[in-house]
Design a protein around this motif. Structure first.
Motif, PDB file in Angstrom:
ATOM      1  N   LEU A   1       0.857  -1.195   0.000  1.00  0.00           N
ATOM      2  CA  LEU A   1       0.000   0.000   0.000  1.00  0.00           C
ATOM      3  C   LEU A   1       0.890   1.241   0.000  1.00  0.00           C
ATOM      4  CD1 LEU A   1      -2.961   1.023   0.187  1.00  0.00           C
ATOM      5  CD2 LEU A   1      -2.600   1.205   2.657  1.00  0.00           C
ATOM      6  N   HIS A   2       0.793   2.054  -1.041  1.00  0.00           N
ATOM      7  CA  HIS A   2       1.656   3.231  -1.154  1.00  0.00           C
ATOM      8  C   HIS A   2       1.150   4.413  -0.348  1.00  0.00           C
ATOM      9  CE1 HIS A   2       4.399   1.841  -4.403  1.00  0.00           C
ATOM     10  NE2 HIS A   2       3.430   0.952  -4.532  1.00  0.00           N
ATOM     11  N   ILE A   3      -0.125   4.381   0.023  1.00  0.00           N
ATOM     12  CA  ILE A   3      -0.720   5.521   0.731  1.00  0.00           C
ATOM     13  C   ILE A   3      -0.942   5.128   2.195  1.00  0.00           C
ATOM     14  CG2 ILE A   3      -1.743   6.329  -1.434  1.00  0.00           C
ATOM     15  CD1 ILE A   3      -4.464   5.346  -0.466  1.00  0.00           C
TER      16      ILE A   3
ATOM     17  N   ALA B   1       3.532  22.269  -9.656  1.00  0.00           N
ATOM     18  CA  ALA B   1       2.416  21.354  -9.374  1.00  0.00           C
ATOM     19  C   ALA B   1       1.536  21.193 -10.600  1.00  0.00           C
ATOM     20  CB  ALA B   1       1.588  21.868  -8.199  1.00  0.00           C
ATOM     21  N   PRO B   2       1.873  20.244 -11.469  1.00  0.00           N
ATOM     22  CA  PRO B   2       1.023  20.025 -12.642  1.00  0.00           C
ATOM     23  C   PRO B   2      -0.292  19.380 -12.226  1.00  0.00           C
ATOM     24  CG  PRO B   2       2.770  18.393 -12.557  1.00  0.00           C
ATOM     25  CD  PRO B   2       2.983  19.296 -11.395  1.00  0.00           C
ATOM     26  N   PRO B   3      -1.379  19.701 -12.928  1.00  0.00           N
ATOM     27  CA  PRO B   3      -2.675  19.128 -12.572  1.00  0.00           C
ATOM     28  C   PRO B   3      -2.665  17.613 -12.663  1.00  0.00           C
ATOM     29  CG  PRO B   3      -2.853  20.640 -14.444  1.00  0.00           C
ATOM     30  CD  PRO B   3      -1.417  20.536 -14.105  1.00  0.00           C
TER      31      PRO B   3
ATOM     32  N   ARG C   1      -1.160  14.812   4.730  1.00  0.00           N
ATOM     33  CA  ARG C   1      -1.061  13.369   4.987  1.00  0.00           C
ATOM     34  C   ARG C   1      -0.423  12.756   3.756  1.00  0.00           C
ATOM     35  NH1 ARG C   1      -2.114  10.812   9.944  1.00  0.00           N
ATOM     36  NH2 ARG C   1      -3.582  12.478  10.391  1.00  0.00           N
ATOM     37  N   ASP C   2       0.542  11.883   3.919  1.00  0.00           N
ATOM     38  CA  ASP C   2       1.213  11.279   2.765  1.00  0.00           C
ATOM     39  C   ASP C   2       1.762   9.917   3.166  1.00  0.00           C
ATOM     40  OD1 ASP C   2       2.233  11.200   0.164  1.00  0.00           O
ATOM     41  OD2 ASP C   2       2.976  13.256   0.291  1.00  0.00           O
ATOM     42  N   GLY C   3       1.615   8.926   2.277  1.00  0.00           N
ATOM     43  CA  GLY C   3       2.132   7.595   2.592  1.00  0.00           C
ATOM     44  C   GLY C   3       3.612   7.659   2.931  1.00  0.00           C
TER      45      GLY C   3
ATOM     46  N   LYS D   1      12.660  12.848   0.040  1.00  0.00           N
ATOM     47  CA  LYS D   1      13.892  12.056  -0.026  1.00  0.00           C
ATOM     48  C   LYS D   1      14.761  12.490  -1.203  1.00  0.00           C
ATOM     49  CE  LYS D   1      12.307   8.069   2.576  1.00  0.00           C
ATOM     50  NZ  LYS D   1      12.162   6.613   2.659  1.00  0.00           N
ATOM     51  N   GLU D   2      14.094  12.786  -2.326  1.00  0.00           N
ATOM     52  CA  GLU D   2      14.853  13.223  -3.501  1.00  0.00           C
ATOM     53  C   GLU D   2      15.541  14.567  -3.223  1.00  0.00           C
ATOM     54  OE1 GLU D   2      11.811  11.087  -6.722  1.00  0.00           O
ATOM     55  OE2 GLU D   2      11.597  13.205  -6.262  1.00  0.00           O
ATOM     56  N   TYR D   3      14.837  15.453  -2.514  1.00  0.00           N
ATOM     57  CA  TYR D   3      15.425  16.764  -2.222  1.00  0.00           C
ATOM     58  C   TYR D   3      16.737  16.587  -1.433  1.00  0.00           C
ATOM     59  CZ  TYR D   3      16.365  21.385  -0.564  1.00  0.00           C
ATOM     60  OH  TYR D   3      17.016  22.570  -0.314  1.00  0.00           O
TER      61      TYR D   3
HETATM   62  P1  ADQ Z   1       2.663  10.475  -4.978  1.00  0.00           P
HETATM   63  O1  ADQ Z   1       1.451  10.951  -4.236  1.00  0.00           O
HETATM   64  O2  ADQ Z   1       2.650  10.699  -6.445  1.00  0.00           O
HETATM   65  O3  ADQ Z   1       2.951   8.917  -4.709  1.00  0.00           O
HETATM   66  P2  ADQ Z   1       5.477  11.321  -4.213  1.00  0.00           P
HETATM   67  O4  ADQ Z   1       6.005  10.157  -3.490  1.00  0.00           O
HETATM   68  O5  ADQ Z   1       5.894  12.603  -3.579  1.00  0.00           O
HETATM   69  O6  ADQ Z   1       3.882  11.310  -4.268  1.00  0.00           O
HETATM   70  O7  ADQ Z   1       5.962  11.517  -5.742  1.00  0.00           O
HETATM   71  C1  ADQ Z   1       6.135  10.542  -6.659  1.00  0.00           C
HETATM   72  C2  ADQ Z   1       7.159  10.919  -7.774  1.00  0.00           C
HETATM   73  O8  ADQ Z   1       6.641  11.846  -8.757  1.00  0.00           O
HETATM   74  C3  ADQ Z   1       8.457  11.541  -7.254  1.00  0.00           C
HETATM   75  O9  ADQ Z   1       9.511  10.795  -7.779  1.00  0.00           O
HETATM   76  C4  ADQ Z   1       8.473  12.973  -7.813  1.00  0.00           C
HETATM   77  O10 ADQ Z   1       9.764  13.445  -8.156  1.00  0.00           O
HETATM   78  C5  ADQ Z   1       7.599  12.874  -9.020  1.00  0.00           C
HETATM   79  N1  ADQ Z   1       6.890  14.145  -9.202  1.00  0.00           N
HETATM   80  C6  ADQ Z   1       6.076  14.737  -8.325  1.00  0.00           C
HETATM   81  N2  ADQ Z   1       5.649  15.916  -8.816  1.00  0.00           N
HETATM   82  C7  ADQ Z   1       6.211  16.052 -10.045  1.00  0.00           C
HETATM   83  C8  ADQ Z   1       6.179  17.068 -11.053  1.00  0.00           C
HETATM   84  N3  ADQ Z   1       5.495  18.191 -10.868  1.00  0.00           N
HETATM   85  N4  ADQ Z   1       6.892  16.868 -12.189  1.00  0.00           N
HETATM   86  C9  ADQ Z   1       7.594  15.748 -12.370  1.00  0.00           C
HETATM   87  N5  ADQ Z   1       7.681  14.770 -11.449  1.00  0.00           N
HETATM   88  C10 ADQ Z   1       6.998  14.919 -10.305  1.00  0.00           C
HETATM   89  C11 ADQ Z   1       2.364   7.852  -3.927  1.00  0.00           C
HETATM   90  C12 ADQ Z   1       2.085   8.180  -2.460  1.00  0.00           C
HETATM   91  C13 ADQ Z   1       3.368   8.669  -1.776  1.00  0.00           C
HETATM   92  C14 ADQ Z   1       4.474   7.617  -1.938  1.00  0.00           C
HETATM   93  C15 ADQ Z   1       4.609   7.199  -3.403  1.00  0.00           C
HETATM   94  C16 ADQ Z   1       5.571   6.019  -3.565  1.00  0.00           C
HETATM   95  O11 ADQ Z   1       1.057   9.154  -2.350  1.00  0.00           O
HETATM   96  O12 ADQ Z   1       3.125   8.913  -0.394  1.00  0.00           O
HETATM   97  O13 ADQ Z   1       5.698   8.161  -1.495  1.00  0.00           O
HETATM   98  O14 ADQ Z   1       3.354   6.801  -3.937  1.00  0.00           O
HETATM   99  O15 ADQ Z   1       5.214   4.962  -2.745  1.00  0.00           O
END
Ligand code: ADQ
Length: 460
Positions: free
Chosen positions: A155-157, A299-301, A363-365, A371-373
């Motif tokens: 579960l990613h979330i 923040a793309p839609p 709230r975020d999984g 981590k990337e930052y």
């Molecule tokens: P997301 O809700 O999509 O993922 P996140 O983990 O922050 O959230 O981002 C996923 C990836 O998308 C990152 O590698 C990021 O660099 C890339 N990304 C985000 N915005 C972008 C943009 N504007 N342009 C290009 N790339 C972009 C879901 C869960 C998270 C969980 C991940 C992985 O909601 O909590 O960390 O899955 O399990």
């Protein structure tokens, strides 16, 4: 070694020479390359008449099997129950969640249909790894179709606590169905505990050993597998554009101003409006920073055909407009709100060029951006991560990041102020601490631990 079959809502092929994808795609692709295998799921297309069989193709030694969805399936399974009910509720936004029996029926129907389409491709010793909230009942449907293979689920979330989960009317049926998996993986201990507590109280599950629950006649293993990144690869990526015209122009345009950077999918769980407000509060509270700091929000839609997503977009445009209207002068625009996608190399370079990573989901999984930052920072002059305590990543990065509560506007503004003047020695120390955690729990380890547990003998 048995063949791996990955199942996820969307299949995201990764080209060998194209470092464009984020965590899930890269992690899963790596596993498929190692053991050989297939990635099965929705092609992303909406079709008039879904085909009888999935389209099969091979790319860089990985097999793909994808299939289109009908408009009705898309509306009920994807847009409806997955993203209109489960996504908001699992992110604790019961106020935004809706429930419709027809959509739930569609969700079950599509899960069963996907199983039917996968079945002819399966071999008896395949190992199945299923991903995310779209597919909670997938294993149950497999069992009903006579598929006895070992099946794991990640579960990613977040997984919500019992009183929140109970607002989804078929909560018991859904969680019972989850127990048809052999292994359930969660991002954090909190999520794993929330599931185990729910299962004990609502399903009468009995803990048998650490991480093993007996539910009726079934035994299910549960565990925490925080998803990670590949820090060395990100370091490298973050330097590829350092001297590109775009980054140099950006730096020049900043005129020595400090840069705060945020990157998200446009989603109400990411706390974007609260984040904008806290940045404005910083400008109100600390006149010294006016004209000296710029904030870029990329923040793309996403899911823009869902009404809630159109609302958040409107709110954000209005917040950015109002704040900029109030503070902009001839040479300084405080917020740049950018509505488009950037490729991965450019994002990592932007992270490296900024002094603060501002990551404040409600709230975020996990949140891979946090981590990337960190991974993209130069070791001798790293930026500061300002991170929400409600992101899964806070469990690992809490010692090095400045943790904030995204509901506390003043607190967030204070943290930004502190990050802007933090001495380099403290920044280095915090960065090293976070890098250690990133290396301990990187993306390879996430995948390897999950698959080792799924392959393990404990199930025999
Ligand atoms: P997301 O809700 O999509 O993922 P996140 O983990 O922050 O959230 O981002 C996923 C990836 O998308 C990152 O590698 C990021 O660099 C890339 N990304 C985000 N915005 C972008 C943009 N504007 N342009 C290009 N790339 C972009 C879901 C869960 C998270 C969980 C991940 C992985 O909601 O909590 O960390 O899955 O399990």
């Amino acid at each position: 070694m048995s063949r791996l079959v990955v199942v996820s809502n969307r299949v995201a092929p990764v080209a060998e020479d194209q470092p464009s994808a984020g965590g899930l795609a890269v992690g899963v692709h790596g596993a498929l390359k190692q053991s050989g295998g297939i990635w099965f799921g929705w092609s992303g297309e909406i079709v008039d008449a879904p085909p009888e069989t999935p389209t099969l193709y091979q790319q860089d030694s990985v097999g793909y099997a994808t299939i289109g969805l009908s408009r009705r399936d898309y509306d009920q399974y994807y847009r409806g129950f997955s993203n209109g009910t489960l996504w908001p509720t699992f992110h604790y936004r019961t106020d935004l969640s809706r429930y419709d029996r027809k959509e739930y029926a569609g969700y079950l129907r599509v899960n069963a249909w996907l199983v039917e389409k996968l079945k002819p491709i399966l071999r008896p010793d395949d190992l199945l790894w299923v991903h995310d909230y779209h597919l909670l009942p997938f294993a149950r449907m497999c069992r009903e179709a006579g598929i006895a293979n070992r099946i794991g689920f990640f579960l990613h979330i977040p997984f919500p606590v019992e009183p929140v989960l109970r607002t989804v009317p078929p909560h018991r049926e859904l969680t019972e169905a989850m127990c048809a998996y052999d292994l359930l993986g969660f991002q954090t201990d909190d999520d794993c505990t929330a599931f185990s507590d729910y299962a004990r109280r609502q399903l009468g599950a009995v803990p048998q050993a650490p991480g093993v629950l007996a539910v009726g006649r079934r035994r299910v293993r549960v565990g925490t597998y925080p998803i990670g990144v590949l820090p060395d690869e990100i370091q490298e990526q973050s330097q590829t554009h350092s001297n590109s015209r775009q980054i140099l122009n950006l730096k020049q345009g900043l005129h020595q101003r400090r840069l705060i950077m945020s990157v998200d999918r446009l989603d109400y769980s990411k706390g974007l409006v609260e984040r904008f407000q806290a940045f404005e509060r910083l400008l109100e509270m600390a006149p010294a920073h006016r004209g000296k700091v710029s904030f870029i929000q990329i923040a793309p839609p996403s899911r823009s055909d869902v009404e809630m997503y159109r609302n958040i977009r409107r709110q954000l445009e209005s917040a950015a407009g109002r704040i900029n209207g109030r503070w902009t002068d001839l040479t300084w625009t405080p917020i740049r709100y950018i509505n488009k996608n950037y490729d991965r190399l450019m994002l990592m370079s932007l992270f490296r060029a900024s002094q603060i990573g501002y990551v404040t989901p409600l709230r975020d999984g996990m949140n891979l951006v946090a981590k990337e930052y960190v991974a993209a920072q130069p070791a001798d002059d790293p930026g500061v991560l300002v991170l929400s305590e409600f992101a899964g990543a806070a469990r690992e990065l809490g010692d090095g990041a400045l943790l904030v509560n995204p509901y506390d506007t003043d607190g967030m503004a204070q943290a930004l102020g502190r990050a802007l003047i933090m001495p380099v020695e403290e920044r280095k120390e915090r960065h090293q601490q976070m890098m250690r955690r990133l290396r301990e729990n990187d993306l390879d380890r996430w995948r390897d631990r999950f698959l080792a547990d799924l392959r393990g003998d404990e199930f025999a």
